[in-house]
Design a protein around this motif. Structure first.
Motif, PDB file in Angstrom:
ATOM      1  N   PHE A 104     -34.989   9.395 -25.573  1.00  0.00           N
ATOM      2  CA  PHE A 104     -34.404   8.062 -25.668  1.00  0.00           C
ATOM      3  C   PHE A 104     -33.991   7.585 -24.287  1.00  0.00           C
ATOM      4  O   PHE A 104     -33.581   8.369 -23.439  1.00  0.00           O
ATOM      5  N   SER A 105     -34.066   6.290 -24.064  1.00  0.00           N
ATOM      6  CA  SER A 105     -33.639   5.744 -22.775  1.00  0.00           C
ATOM      7  C   SER A 105     -32.157   5.403 -22.779  1.00  0.00           C
ATOM      8  O   SER A 105     -31.589   5.141 -21.725  1.00  0.00           O
ATOM      9  N   ALA A 130     -29.027   5.270 -30.468  1.00  0.00           N
ATOM     10  CA  ALA A 130     -30.426   5.561 -30.144  1.00  0.00           C
ATOM     11  C   ALA A 130     -31.323   4.555 -30.845  1.00  0.00           C
ATOM     12  O   ALA A 130     -31.313   4.450 -32.064  1.00  0.00           O
ATOM     13  N   ARG A 131     -32.073   3.806 -30.069  1.00  0.00           N
ATOM     14  CA  ARG A 131     -32.905   2.763 -30.664  1.00  0.00           C
ATOM     15  C   ARG A 131     -34.369   3.177 -30.739  1.00  0.00           C
ATOM     16  O   ARG A 131     -34.977   3.087 -31.777  1.00  0.00           O
ATOM     17  N   ALA A 132     -34.933   3.585 -29.634  1.00  0.00           N
ATOM     18  CA  ALA A 132     -36.362   3.888 -29.625  1.00  0.00           C
ATOM     19  C   ALA A 132     -36.614   5.116 -28.762  1.00  0.00           C
ATOM     20  O   ALA A 132     -36.360   5.097 -27.567  1.00  0.00           O
ATOM     21  N   GLY A 133     -37.107   6.150 -29.397  1.00  0.00           N
ATOM     22  CA  GLY A 133     -37.511   7.326 -28.651  1.00  0.00           C
ATOM     23  C   GLY A 133     -38.906   7.118 -28.106  1.00  0.00           C
ATOM     24  O   GLY A 133     -39.757   6.523 -28.755  1.00  0.00           O
TER      25      GLY A 133
END
Length: 159
Positions: free
Chosen positions: A34-35, A43-46
Motif C-alpha cells: 500500500f502507498s 488502506a485504499r489500494a494495494g
C-alpha cells in the motif's frame, strides 16, 4: 440418468461457482504494498497481489496486510469515507495496538486523539438482513470454521 442424479444431488455447478469466487477474491482483493502509511491511514489500494510475492518479506507483507484481513474481519465492511475519518480521529496508541503491536512497545505512543465525536462509534450492522453470525463470515455467506492450510511447492535442486 445416474449422472443427472449425481449432479442434481451434489450441486456441482454451485460448488464450482463457490470455489471460483474464493479463488477470485484472494487473487483480486488480497493486496499488499500500500502507498498509505498503514495503520495511520486507511488502506485504499494495494499495488501488489498474490502473484507478485517474490521474497520472504513480500510473503509476510501479503499475509499480514492482504490475506489475513480479507479472511478474518472483525466487523462488517464500511464505506471508505467513514473508515478514513475513523483512522484520522483515532490515537496513535489505539491504531498501533489494533494493528498488533505489543503494549510494551507502545509506552511512548500518544494516547490522545483529536475531538472527532461524529465518528467515534461505528454504526451498528443491519442484523435483520445480515444476521449476527457466531463465527466470522467470509464473502457474506461462508463461515470460517477452521484454519487455512498453506502449502509450498519447490523445484528440485540440481546437484
Amino acid at each position: 440418468s445416474f449422472l443427472l442424479g449425481i449432479s442434481w444431488h451434489l450441486r456441482t455447478d454451485i460448488m464450482h461457482g463457490w470455489s471460483d469466487s474464493i479463488i477470485f477474491d484472494i487473487q483480486e482483493n488480497a493486496n499488499f504494498a500500500f502507498s498509505e502509511a498503514i495503520p495511520f491511514e486507511a488502506a485504499r489500494a494495494g499495488h501488489k497481489g498474490v502473484h507478485d510475492v517474490n521474497s520472504f518479506a513480500d510473503f509476510w507483507s501479503w499475509m499480514n496486510l492482504g490475506f489475513v484481513p480479507l479472511l478474518w474481519t472483525d466487523s462488517w465492511a464500511s464505506g471508505e469515507h467513514r473508515v478514513s475519518a475513523i483512522q484520522k480521529c483515532s490515537s496513535h496508541y489505539k491504531l498501533l495496538h489494533d494493528f498488533g503491536w505489543d503494549k510494551i512497545l507502545l509506552r511512548s505512543a500518544s494516547n490522545s486523539s483529536s475531538q472527532c465525536t461524529d465518528f467515534d462509534i461505528m454504526p451498528e450492522p443491519a442484523t435483520g438482513f445480515q444476521g449476527n453470525p457466531p463465527t466470522p463470515m467470509y464473502l457474506w455467506f461462508n463461515a470460517l470454521v477452521g484454519g487455512v492450510r498453506m502449502r509450498q511447492e519447490q523445484t528440485p535442486q540440481k546437484a
